[in-house]
Design a protein around this motif. Structure first.
Motif, mmCIF file in Angstrom:
data_model
loop_
_atom_site.group_PDB
_atom_site.id
_atom_site.type_symbol
_atom_site.label_atom_id
_atom_site.label_comp_id
_atom_site.label_asym_id
_atom_site.label_seq_id
_atom_site.Cartn_x
_atom_site.Cartn_y
_atom_site.Cartn_z
ATOM 1 N N GLU A 96 12.398 -8.770 34.069
ATOM 2 C CA GLU A 96 13.112 -9.573 33.073
ATOM 3 C C GLU A 96 14.519 -9.046 32.819
ATOM 4 O OE1 GLU A 96 9.273 -11.294 30.723
ATOM 5 O OE2 GLU A 96 9.834 -9.225 30.296
ATOM 6 N N ARG A 131 25.036 -16.950 29.045
ATOM 7 C CA ARG A 131 23.627 -17.305 29.166
ATOM 8 C C ARG A 131 23.534 -18.593 29.985
ATOM 9 N NH1 ARG A 131 19.378 -15.846 25.890
ATOM 10 N NH2 ARG A 131 17.528 -17.171 26.106
ATOM 11 N N ASP A 172 17.077 -11.689 31.655
ATOM 12 C CA ASP A 172 16.817 -12.179 30.302
ATOM 13 C C ASP A 172 17.114 -11.104 29.256
ATOM 14 O OD1 ASP A 172 15.420 -14.997 30.669
ATOM 15 O OD2 ASP A 172 14.789 -13.681 32.274
#
Lengths: 318, 318
Positions: free
Chosen positions: A295, B306, A298
């Protein structure tokens, strides 16, 4: 106490303000936060519980224009000085009436609230530190990852245990040094000052701390909204130097391998935002890498959340 | 050629896909990009110019379901293998008909497109590298900041000049080593391979490169959409080691102080995304700090955009 399966869960535990507000979620008041506007900018958020008290105060002292969808200063409150005084009078009143628990932590320390670039130093007004979470305004701080390398080059991190007497997160783990940036302090001044106060790191060592990164996230707890920007510093200390608690903020310091730091983060033993500063260190020092941390991307997104509020556009070292 | 007043302008020059799409801006087709959907995920974007060609192809080979607001695979194209074959046939057709210039840069190199976590390795399909920008899918790469420290501890960065024969950004400045991550390569394997190929850095040195950071941004140019995720590595080289061009990607290498690197970035002499990798290095090595760089926070936001697309959730080193 919740434990985490992954570092991303630990990050999300801190960066927990919703990314998309859904006012239909009535059981979670965070979703019903409304913007605190200043001209074209959103400079904070107001929760329903704060809005009730704000409307009440405003009936006798009409300094805000309040609707169901936003709060802003009224037309009579236009300069940064007028805003500062209006907010101070409000907070003094709430503090006196014990309207909000967070104001019990009053510090007599002023935080700047950034606004339009046309404002002096683009500061819209200043307000008591303890009251910032009631208006959900952006605050700024410094965190220091202090560490040593042993003779084999392995890194050990100095970790603080927060004093049991701290009003917030007593007894939890923390970065070696951390602190908020008050009005009229530079980032570097703040880190050097906090090094001395919290860990007895003398200025000739503290001034070697290196500015290395930035984390941004939006954390919330019942009644408090805290969009935060933390400037990160690394400081490699001499092997024989030991930080010592000085102002009572830290109970003691541990010197731990990064694996132990990670385990205690997953075990939820850290003040949540301080875990983020340590995880950023993990990335920069190859302790976690994209090949072994599924991850990774993220985690990076959530360590660098884009906050919608104005930023200090003239630098902090004015 | 545009020059930049600030590092933030240089970053924004690369991270130039709109943050909010406004289809009314008819003179800029980027604002009229529509999502390429896979189940609940957006896995890419399609520009109006690509949509026209896609509708045309789909009349004879109906493999997509196309509306004014989105594109997705049709119900007959459901497995990752079916998607891979459908996209390959489409791109072969466009390449043969010379429909899009970008396909002239065909590389016979496969890129994974990530989708649902339930897909094998959460890869939705794989596609030719040169075609990725037509579907605006996320791509992944590595960039290496190689540097030396002189006897006074000052940093000098190795900077590449791109070969004049490169199809993209010929003659501009670049990081010492960079490359895309192909299907079935790990991040570390990719950086070691590229070090050898581009700069003759032998594997015993290249393997000392340290994973230190991640940048994410969304860059676009007429007809091409490139949301990119770049894993950054630092490699401190011995003072007497000199990178040497090998595969013809680099024309030559320079060893420059960071001030010269900054000046050439502001002078727009860099391939745009490589400037971002260098600016991330500036932050991590205290060459720019929050006290002296007024737009420090905004630079950080845009280096860590993002992206809405699914990420590789099982790590890349499978």
């Amino acid at each position: 106490m919740t434990v985490f399966n992954t570092l991303l869960e630990a990050v999300a535990h801190c960066d927990n303000f919703p990314y998309v507000l859904d006012p239909k979620k009535e059981d979670d008041e965070m979703h019903r936060a409304i913007p605190f506007l200043l001209g074209a900018h959103t400079i904070g958020h107001v929760l329903p519980s704060v809005l009730v008290a704000l409307k009440d105060y405003n009936q006798t002292t009409p300094v805000f224009t309040i609707s169901d969808s936003s709060v802003q200063f009224s037309e009579t409150v236009q300069t940064s000085q007028e805003r500062t005084l209006a907010v101070k009078a409000l907070m003094d009143s709430w503090r006196q009436n014990k309207t909000f628990d967070v104001l019990a932590g009053w510090r007599d320390e002023l935080y700047p609230v950034y606004g339009d670039e046309n404002e002096p130093d683009n500061i819209a007004f200043v307000m008591e530190r303890a009251s910032a979470a009631l208006f959900g305004v952006s605050t700024f701080g410094v965190h220091l990852n202090a560490y040593i390398r042993n003779d084999q080059g392995e890194i050990f991190m100095w970790v603080a245990r927060r004093a049991l007497t701290k009003p917030t997160w007593p007894g939890l783990l923390d970065n070696c040094v951390a602190g908020g940036i008050s009005y009229n302090y530079s980032v570097k001044e703040t880190i050097v000052k906090e090094c001395e106060e919290e860990a007895s790191i003398p200025s000739h060592l503290a001034s070697q701390a290196r500015s290395v990164s930035l984390i941004t996230y939006y954390t919330c707890s019942p009644g408090a909204l805290q969009p935060e920007t933390e400037y990160l510093f690394d400081l490699e200390l001499p092997q024989d130097f030991k930080p010592i608690p000085r102002d009572g903020e830290a109970e003691c310091f541990y010197l731990w391998p990064l694996q132990k730091v990670k385990e205690t983060i997953l075990n939820n033993e850290w003040k949540p935002n301080c875990a983020l500063a340590a995880i950023d260190f993990f990335m920069r020092h190859s302790f976690i890498t994209p090949d072994d941390e599924p991850e990774y991307i993220d985690i990076s997104y959530r360590l660098h959340r884009r906050l919608e509020f104005p930023t200090p556009r003239k630098g902090l070292n004015r």
